[in-house]
Design an enzyme around this catalytic site. Sequence first.
Site, PDB file in Angstrom:
ATOM      1  N   ASP A  53       0.834  -1.197   0.000  1.00  0.00           N
ATOM      2  CA  ASP A  53       0.000   0.000   0.000  1.00  0.00           C
ATOM      3  C   ASP A  53       0.871   1.251   0.000  1.00  0.00           C
ATOM      4  OD1 ASP A  53      -2.171   1.696   0.171  1.00  0.00           O
ATOM      5  OD2 ASP A  53      -2.257   1.585   2.358  1.00  0.00           O
ATOM      6  N   ASP A  56       2.804   1.504  -3.683  1.00  0.00           N
ATOM      7  CA  ASP A  56       2.099   2.038  -4.849  1.00  0.00           C
ATOM      8  C   ASP A  56       2.066   3.561  -4.814  1.00  0.00           C
ATOM      9  OD1 ASP A  56       0.145   2.536  -2.967  1.00  0.00           O
ATOM     10  OD2 ASP A  56      -1.270   1.050  -3.727  1.00  0.00           O
ATOM     11  N   GLY A  57       1.934   4.133  -3.615  1.00  0.00           N
ATOM     12  CA  GLY A  57       1.967   5.587  -3.501  1.00  0.00           C
ATOM     13  C   GLY A  57       3.334   6.153  -3.857  1.00  0.00           C
ATOM     14  N   ARG A  61       4.167   8.649  -7.243  1.00  0.00           N
ATOM     15  CA  ARG A  61       4.833   9.952  -7.219  1.00  0.00           C
ATOM     16  C   ARG A  61       6.163   9.912  -7.975  1.00  0.00           C
ATOM     17  NH1 ARG A  61       2.795   9.233  -2.034  1.00  0.00           N
ATOM     18  NH2 ARG A  61       4.799   8.427  -1.302  1.00  0.00           N
ATOM     19  N   SER A  67      -3.028   8.784 -10.387  1.00  0.00           N
ATOM     20  CA  SER A  67      -4.298   8.745 -11.112  1.00  0.00           C
ATOM     21  C   SER A  67      -5.456   8.639 -10.135  1.00  0.00           C
ATOM     22  CB  SER A  67      -4.334   7.550 -12.079  1.00  0.00           C
ATOM     23  OG  SER A  67      -4.291   6.317 -11.373  1.00  0.00           O
ATOM     24  N   ASP A  74      -6.831   2.047  -4.489  1.00  0.00           N
ATOM     25  CA  ASP A  74      -6.071   1.933  -3.247  1.00  0.00           C
ATOM     26  C   ASP A  74      -6.992   1.974  -2.040  1.00  0.00           C
ATOM     27  OD1 ASP A  74      -3.571   1.907  -1.718  1.00  0.00           O
ATOM     28  OD2 ASP A  74      -4.069   3.963  -1.200  1.00  0.00           O
ATOM     29  N   ASP A  78      -7.977  -1.094   0.555  1.00  0.00           N
ATOM     30  CA  ASP A  78      -7.735  -0.930   1.989  1.00  0.00           C
ATOM     31  C   ASP A  78      -8.987  -1.228   2.803  1.00  0.00           C
ATOM     32  OD1 ASP A  78      -5.132  -0.207   1.566  1.00  0.00           O
ATOM     33  OD2 ASP A  78      -5.496   1.951   1.706  1.00  0.00           O
TER      34      ASP A  78
END
Length: 226
Positions: A53, A56-57, A61, A67, A74, A78
């Site tokens: 999690d 991916d963030g 960036r 997107s 995401d 979660d």
Amino acid sequence: MDTKLPRTKLSVYLYIPNIIGYIRILMNCLAFAVCFSNKKLFSILYLISFVCDALDGYFARKLNQVSTFGAVLDMVTDRISTACLLVILSQVYRPGLIFLSLLALDIASHWLQMYSTFLFGRASHKDVKDSTNWLFKAYYGNRIFMAYCCVSCEVLYIILFLVAKNQTNDVIDVLVYTAKQQNSLLSLLVALALFGWAIKQAINIIQMKTAADLCVLYDINKKQRP
């Protein structure tokens, strides 16, 4: 209306962060498929999915692949993964209503927050700079603090699942017993997780109330328009 997406738009589905999101979903499916037959494997898969999690963030960036679809994917992943774990805990512990209440609070607070975000045209549900609550602003304004609270919740739930022996456990008794164990590392981990978990639940309550107030404010402003 033509619903066929241009090729350039279809490429969004293949963004690296979104591919990581798909992998998270598959890992969660496998984890919950074996949750009762192999607790350790479940915990490993679930925690790896949770770590992804953050990845991916980072890649979104780093690669300039942020997107709206990825953000929604995401959050939905979660919420669903945490919801499934809370449902399982509600069947393992008594009173199960505790975990179902936590599930309802988690979903309600995030749904209201997302809806109020769109009503006021904000780019992200994490944009709370106009909030007057210092704890709410600190949570979304500091990635480390937010990560600590989120990780605490998941770690606490995983510990509760791992230490459960039967379906008549009282959750308070189990927490007290675990904290008193001679394993000081486990006791410290439970204490830290409990503290972060408590803050996260407080944030959920604040978030739900703040978002509800924004929805009401939107209605009032809409009626006052000429």
